[in-house]
Scaffold this motif. Structure first.
Motif, PDB file in Angstrom:
ATOM      1  N   HIS A 180       0.821  -1.522  -0.238  1.00  0.00           N
ATOM      2  CA  HIS A 180       0.084  -0.150  -0.068  1.00  0.00           C
ATOM      3  C   HIS A 180       0.613   1.298  -0.117  1.00  0.00           C
ATOM      4  N   ASN A 181       0.400   2.353  -0.500  1.00  0.00           N
ATOM      5  CA  ASN A 181       1.134   3.278  -0.361  1.00  0.00           C
ATOM      6  C   ASN A 181      -0.020   4.736  -0.921  1.00  0.00           C
ATOM      7  N   ASN A 182       0.662   5.844   0.097  1.00  0.00           N
ATOM      8  CA  ASN A 182       0.071   6.913   0.964  1.00  0.00           C
ATOM      9  C   ASN A 182       1.436   7.868   0.704  1.00  0.00           C
ATOM     10  N   MET A 183       1.688   9.139   0.097  1.00  0.00           N
ATOM     11  CA  MET A 183       2.396   9.954  -0.210  1.00  0.00           C
ATOM     12  C   MET A 183       2.298  10.689   0.816  1.00  0.00           C
ATOM     13  N   GLN A 184       1.654  10.339   1.284  1.00  0.00           N
ATOM     14  CA  GLN A 184       0.946  11.638   2.721  1.00  0.00           C
ATOM     15  C   GLN A 184       1.553  11.255   4.054  1.00  0.00           C
ATOM     16  N   TRP A 185       1.843   9.774   4.297  1.00  0.00           N
ATOM     17  CA  TRP A 185       1.133  10.161   5.179  1.00  0.00           C
ATOM     18  C   TRP A 185       3.110  10.418   6.538  1.00  0.00           C
ATOM     19  N   TRP A 186       3.204  10.908   5.682  1.00  0.00           N
ATOM     20  CA  TRP A 186       4.178  11.393   6.393  1.00  0.00           C
ATOM     21  C   TRP A 186       4.034  12.665   7.114  1.00  0.00           C
ATOM     22  N   ARG A 187       2.543  13.205   6.976  1.00  0.00           N
ATOM     23  CA  ARG A 187       2.241  14.499   7.957  1.00  0.00           C
ATOM     24  C   ARG A 187       1.118  13.248   8.690  1.00  0.00           C
ATOM     25  N   VAL A 188       1.291  11.938   9.198  1.00  0.00           N
ATOM     26  CA  VAL A 188      -0.247  11.670   9.769  1.00  0.00           C
ATOM     27  C   VAL A 188       1.196  11.063  11.700  1.00  0.00           C
ATOM     28  N   ASN A 189       2.251  10.844  10.839  1.00  0.00           N
ATOM     29  CA  ASN A 189       3.486  10.648  11.229  1.00  0.00           C
ATOM     30  C   ASN A 189       3.076   9.374  12.484  1.00  0.00           C
ATOM     31  N   PRO A 190       3.078   7.783  11.105  1.00  0.00           N
ATOM     32  CA  PRO A 190       2.591   6.378  11.584  1.00  0.00           C
ATOM     33  C   PRO A 190       3.966   6.244  12.548  1.00  0.00           C
ATOM     34  N   SER A 191       3.367   4.646  13.901  1.00  0.00           N
ATOM     35  CA  SER A 191       4.730   4.442  14.192  1.00  0.00           C
ATOM     36  C   SER A 191       4.262   2.922  14.819  1.00  0.00           C
ATOM     37  N   SER A 192       2.926   2.602  14.234  1.00  0.00           N
ATOM     38  CA  SER A 192       3.151   1.419  14.263  1.00  0.00           C
ATOM     39  C   SER A 192       2.816   0.371  13.382  1.00  0.00           C
ATOM     40  N   ILE A 193       2.673  -1.167  13.802  1.00  0.00           N
ATOM     41  CA  ILE A 193       2.051  -1.855  12.709  1.00  0.00           C
ATOM     42  C   ILE A 193       1.385  -3.306  13.096  1.00  0.00           C
ATOM     43  N   VAL A 194       0.588  -3.756  13.213  1.00  0.00           N
ATOM     44  CA  VAL A 194      -0.078  -5.058  13.606  1.00  0.00           C
ATOM     45  C   VAL A 194      -1.064  -5.577  12.242  1.00  0.00           C
ATOM     46  N   GLU A 195      -1.209  -6.921  12.890  1.00  0.00           N
ATOM     47  CA  GLU A 195      -1.983  -7.662  12.054  1.00  0.00           C
ATOM     48  C   GLU A 195      -3.381  -8.085  12.646  1.00  0.00           C
ATOM     49  N   HIS A 196      -4.310  -8.299  12.711  1.00  0.00           N
ATOM     50  CA  HIS A 196      -5.633  -8.564  12.925  1.00  0.00           C
ATOM     51  C   HIS A 196      -6.928  -8.855  12.077  1.00  0.00           C
ATOM     52  N   ARG A 197      -7.172 -10.434  12.270  1.00  0.00           N
ATOM     53  CA  ARG A 197      -7.823 -11.141  11.269  1.00  0.00           C
ATOM     54  C   ARG A 197      -7.774 -10.057   9.878  1.00  0.00           C
TER      55      ARG A 197
END
Length: 239
Positions: A180-197
């Motif tokens: 997945h790609n979103n060139m605007q994510w730098w604005r929201v400071n993503p900090s963690s990733i998990v998978e669930h169901r």
């Protein structure tokens, strides 16, 4: 959509699923949001919790049987390192000078994804291979053109969160595939990733980004506190 089945901090009594920001005002207001959220899974429960902006990164520890442990220290702008600690902590050796983001293991080798201490604009994957049970052979196996922010290991794959998307890395072939790609994510400071169901959840400013598989890849939606569905006026939350 409210009443989402998850455990959340009391700071948000209920959650709503909304479309990602579209307008410049929405992106601007989201980037100015004071609250950041983290996502994690405990047992079979998906959990969201506020993330303190000034929280210090804890050590990453990877145990290697009874021999010792690999300790990753990420001190942000102050730099970071990966150390080998053995004999109850009496012997220490620095293996890498990077800001470590995560560890993974595949066929006996340990992999480290880290952020460059010098530029903070790119990252790398290093393989740590045990040599006769006494030392480590360290080799960079992949250079990342985007700064990695978090990682999630599952089976023989590593899912890397960066400032512009999610990439799957095959630990056997070292081939990377953009999920997945979103060139605007730098604005929201993503900090963690998990998978669930079968879905991916990415902690960020304002709320949590949810990715659901569809025929074209992944559909992006945002899960936000119900009292801040939209913005009005001078970036004021509106329900």
């Amino acid at each position: 959509m409210t009443g989402i089945a998850l455990v959340a901090a009391a700071a948000a009594s209920s959650w709503t699923v909304v479309a990602p920001a579209r307008t410049e005002l929405d992106w601007h207001c989201t980037s100015m949001a004071q609250q950041e959220w983290g996502a994690r899974v405990a047992g079979d429960k998906l959990m969201f919790a506020p993330r303190a902006q000034d929280a210090k990164n804890g050590d990453l520890v990877w145990s290697v049987g009874k021999r010792g442990r690999l300790v990753g220290r990420n001190q942000g702008m102050l730099g970071g390192s990966v150390e080998w600690v053995s004999d109850g902590g009496r012997q220490r050796r620095t293996l890498l000078d990077v800001n470590p983001i995560g560890f993974a293991q595949h066929r006996g080798d340990v992999y480290v994804v880290g952020l460059s201490n010098r530029t903070f604009r790119d990252g790398s994957i290093h393989r740590l291979r045990s040599v006769d049970g006494k030392g480590w052979q360290v080799e960079q196996v992949l250079r990342l053109e985007e700064p990695p922010l978090a990682a999630y290991a599952r089976g023989g794959s590593w899912y890397l969160l960066t400032v512009v998307g999610v990439t799957r890395l095959d630990l056997q072939t070292m081939q990377a595939t953009r999920l997945h790609n979103n060139m605007q994510w730098w604005r929201v400071n993503p900090s963690s990733i998990v998978e669930h169901r079968g879905r991916w959840y990415i902690g960020a400013r304002r709320g949590v980004i949810r990715l659901t598989r569809d025929s074209e890849g992944y559909r992006e939606q945002w899960m936000v506190p119900s009292d801040c569905k939209t913005y009005a006026g001078d970036c004021q939350c509106s329900s």
